[in-house]
Design an enzyme around this catalytic site. Structure first.
Site, PDB file in Angstrom:
ATOM      1  N   SER A  15       0.833  -1.216   0.000  1.00  0.00           N
ATOM      2  CA  SER A  15       0.000   0.000   0.000  1.00  0.00           C
ATOM      3  C   SER A  15       0.865   1.261   0.000  1.00  0.00           C
ATOM      4  CB  SER A  15      -0.968   0.006   1.180  1.00  0.00           C
ATOM      5  OG  SER A  15      -0.289   0.138   2.406  1.00  0.00           O
ATOM      6  N   ASN A  16       2.049   1.195   0.610  1.00  0.00           N
ATOM      7  CA  ASN A  16       2.944   2.369   0.567  1.00  0.00           C
ATOM      8  C   ASN A  16       3.606   2.521  -0.798  1.00  0.00           C
ATOM      9  OD1 ASN A  16       3.160   3.818   3.308  1.00  0.00           O
ATOM     10  ND2 ASN A  16       3.089   1.653   3.826  1.00  0.00           N
ATOM     11  N   LYS A  67      23.659 -12.600   0.919  1.00  0.00           N
ATOM     12  CA  LYS A  67      23.016 -11.283   0.764  1.00  0.00           C
ATOM     13  C   LYS A  67      23.816 -10.433  -0.223  1.00  0.00           C
ATOM     14  CE  LYS A  67      21.513  -9.228   4.509  1.00  0.00           C
ATOM     15  NZ  LYS A  67      20.265  -8.572   4.913  1.00  0.00           N
ATOM     16  N   MET A  92      11.100  -6.699   4.199  1.00  0.00           N
ATOM     17  CA  MET A  92      11.376  -7.357   5.472  1.00  0.00           C
ATOM     18  C   MET A  92      12.804  -7.890   5.569  1.00  0.00           C
ATOM     19  SD  MET A  92       8.543  -6.800   6.901  1.00  0.00           S
ATOM     20  CE  MET A  92       8.390  -7.866   8.326  1.00  0.00           C
ATOM     21  N   ARG A  93      13.772  -7.090   5.125  1.00  0.00           N
ATOM     22  CA  ARG A  93      15.179  -7.500   5.209  1.00  0.00           C
ATOM     23  C   ARG A  93      16.045  -6.331   5.612  1.00  0.00           C
ATOM     24  NH1 ARG A  93      16.221 -12.319   3.252  1.00  0.00           N
ATOM     25  NH2 ARG A  93      14.222 -13.106   2.623  1.00  0.00           N
ATOM     26  N   ILE A  95      19.153  -4.135   5.041  1.00  0.00           N
ATOM     27  CA  ILE A  95      19.966  -3.802   3.863  1.00  0.00           C
ATOM     28  C   ILE A  95      21.447  -4.046   4.202  1.00  0.00           C
ATOM     29  CG2 ILE A  95      20.637  -1.932   2.306  1.00  0.00           C
ATOM     30  CD1 ILE A  95      17.772  -2.841   1.846  1.00  0.00           C
ATOM     31  N   ASN A 109      13.228   4.467   4.787  1.00  0.00           N
ATOM     32  CA  ASN A 109      12.269   3.435   5.203  1.00  0.00           C
ATOM     33  C   ASN A 109      11.134   4.097   5.969  1.00  0.00           C
ATOM     34  OD1 ASN A 109      11.269   0.768   5.769  1.00  0.00           O
ATOM     35  ND2 ASN A 109      12.112   0.953   7.839  1.00  0.00           N
ATOM     36  N   HIS A 111       8.316   3.239   9.043  1.00  0.00           N
ATOM     37  CA  HIS A 111       8.097   2.297  10.148  1.00  0.00           C
ATOM     38  C   HIS A 111       6.889   2.761  10.961  1.00  0.00           C
ATOM     39  CE1 HIS A 111       9.326  -0.786  12.993  1.00  0.00           C
ATOM     40  NE2 HIS A 111       9.059   0.072  13.958  1.00  0.00           N
TER      41      HIS A 111
HETATM   42  C1  GRF Z   1       3.884  -0.543   6.841  1.00  0.00           C
HETATM   43  O1  GRF Z   1       3.186  -0.506   8.051  1.00  0.00           O
HETATM   44  C2  GRF Z   1       5.280   0.007   7.001  1.00  0.00           C
HETATM   45  O2  GRF Z   1       5.349   1.030   7.940  1.00  0.00           O
HETATM   46  C3  GRF Z   1       6.034  -1.198   7.489  1.00  0.00           C
HETATM   47  O3  GRF Z   1       5.492  -2.283   6.777  1.00  0.00           O
HETATM   48  C4  GRF Z   1       4.151  -1.974   6.404  1.00  0.00           C
HETATM   49  C5  GRF Z   1       4.043  -2.149   4.932  1.00  0.00           C
HETATM   50  O4  GRF Z   1       2.727  -2.011   4.477  1.00  0.00           O
HETATM   51  N1  GRF Z   1       7.459  -1.022   7.303  1.00  0.00           N
HETATM   52  P1  GRF Z   1       2.427  -2.003   2.918  1.00  0.00           P
HETATM   53  O5  GRF Z   1       3.037  -3.289   2.344  1.00  0.00           O
HETATM   54  O6  GRF Z   1       3.062  -0.787   2.324  1.00  0.00           O
HETATM   55  O7  GRF Z   1       0.930  -1.998   2.786  1.00  0.00           O
END
Ligand code: GRF
Length: 190
Positions: A15-16, A67, A92-93, A95, A109, A111
């Site tokens: 979604s981001n 990596k 989810m890694r 860098i 990033n 968070h």
């Molecule tokens: C978000 O909550 C972001 O802050 C975190 O992982 C989530 C990713 O959501 N790092 P999406 O895949 O962008 O919907």
């Protein structure tokens, strides 16, 4: 001047990714998303990238010896596409040295907490367990640490309840505002 070129790295929903791609398409970010990278082939972000016509790089880390090996492969694509900025969005890694060395100060990033509180996985769950009354979102530079790089922007989300299903959409809605706005702000510093 040519538009800056962005790569978004995501492992899941995306979604981001979509918030950034949409802001670029609408001219709210003066840049173009030229690449979407995922370490989970078939993740929902691939559908979103298709919708926006953004080329995907899908790879499986286990197909590489290290990596450094898969980051070297990625670096080739980033250079070929003249990428200026890497936006991690649910990637989810951690860098590694290869990408950090090549893109220092140009990897950011998002968070879902007010860092430095609640680093790592499930930040929203951690904060709920703690009983905090002000949640939030942070955009930060990426370094070798987990969610530990210098903070660029934050938004606080006051919430006194304990209902995750109610809270999560509030957090994500703020992410989708803060991340594009922050990207647009830092573009001039690149
Ligand atoms: C978000 O909550 C972001 O802050 C975190 O992982 C989530 C990713 O959501 N790092 P999406 O895949 O962008 O919907």
């Amino acid at each position: 001047m040519d538009k800056k070129r962005i790569a978004v790295f995501a492992s899941g929903n995306g979604s981001n990714f979509e918030a950034i791609a949409k802001a670029c398409a609408e001219g709210k970010i003066d840049a173009e998303v030229v690449l979407c990278v995922t370490d989970r082939p078939g993740a929902y972000v691939t559908k979103r990238a298709e919708k926006f016509g953004v080329p995907m790089i899908e790879f499986r880390p286990k197909d590489f010896a290290s990596k450094a090996d898969f980051e070297t492969m990625l670096l080739g694509h980033l250079r070929e596409n003249k990428v200026d900025l890497i936006c991690l969005a649910g990637y989810m890694r951690i860098i590694g040295d290869v990408l950090l060395g090549a893109y220092e100060g140009r990897i950011i990033n998002i968070h879902p907490s007010l860092l430095p509180a609640f680093q790592g996985a499930d930040a929203i769950g951690q904060a709920l367990n703690y009983g905090v009354k002000v949640f939030g979102v942070t955009v930060h530079y990426v370094d070798h640490t987990l969610d530990g790089g210098k903070i660029i922007s934050q938004v606080a989300i006051p919430y006194e309840g304990s209902d995750r299903e109610e809270l999560e959409p509030l957090v994500h809605a703020q992410e989708h505002i803060l991340y594009p706005a922050t990207v647009q702000n830092i573009l001039k510093k690149l």
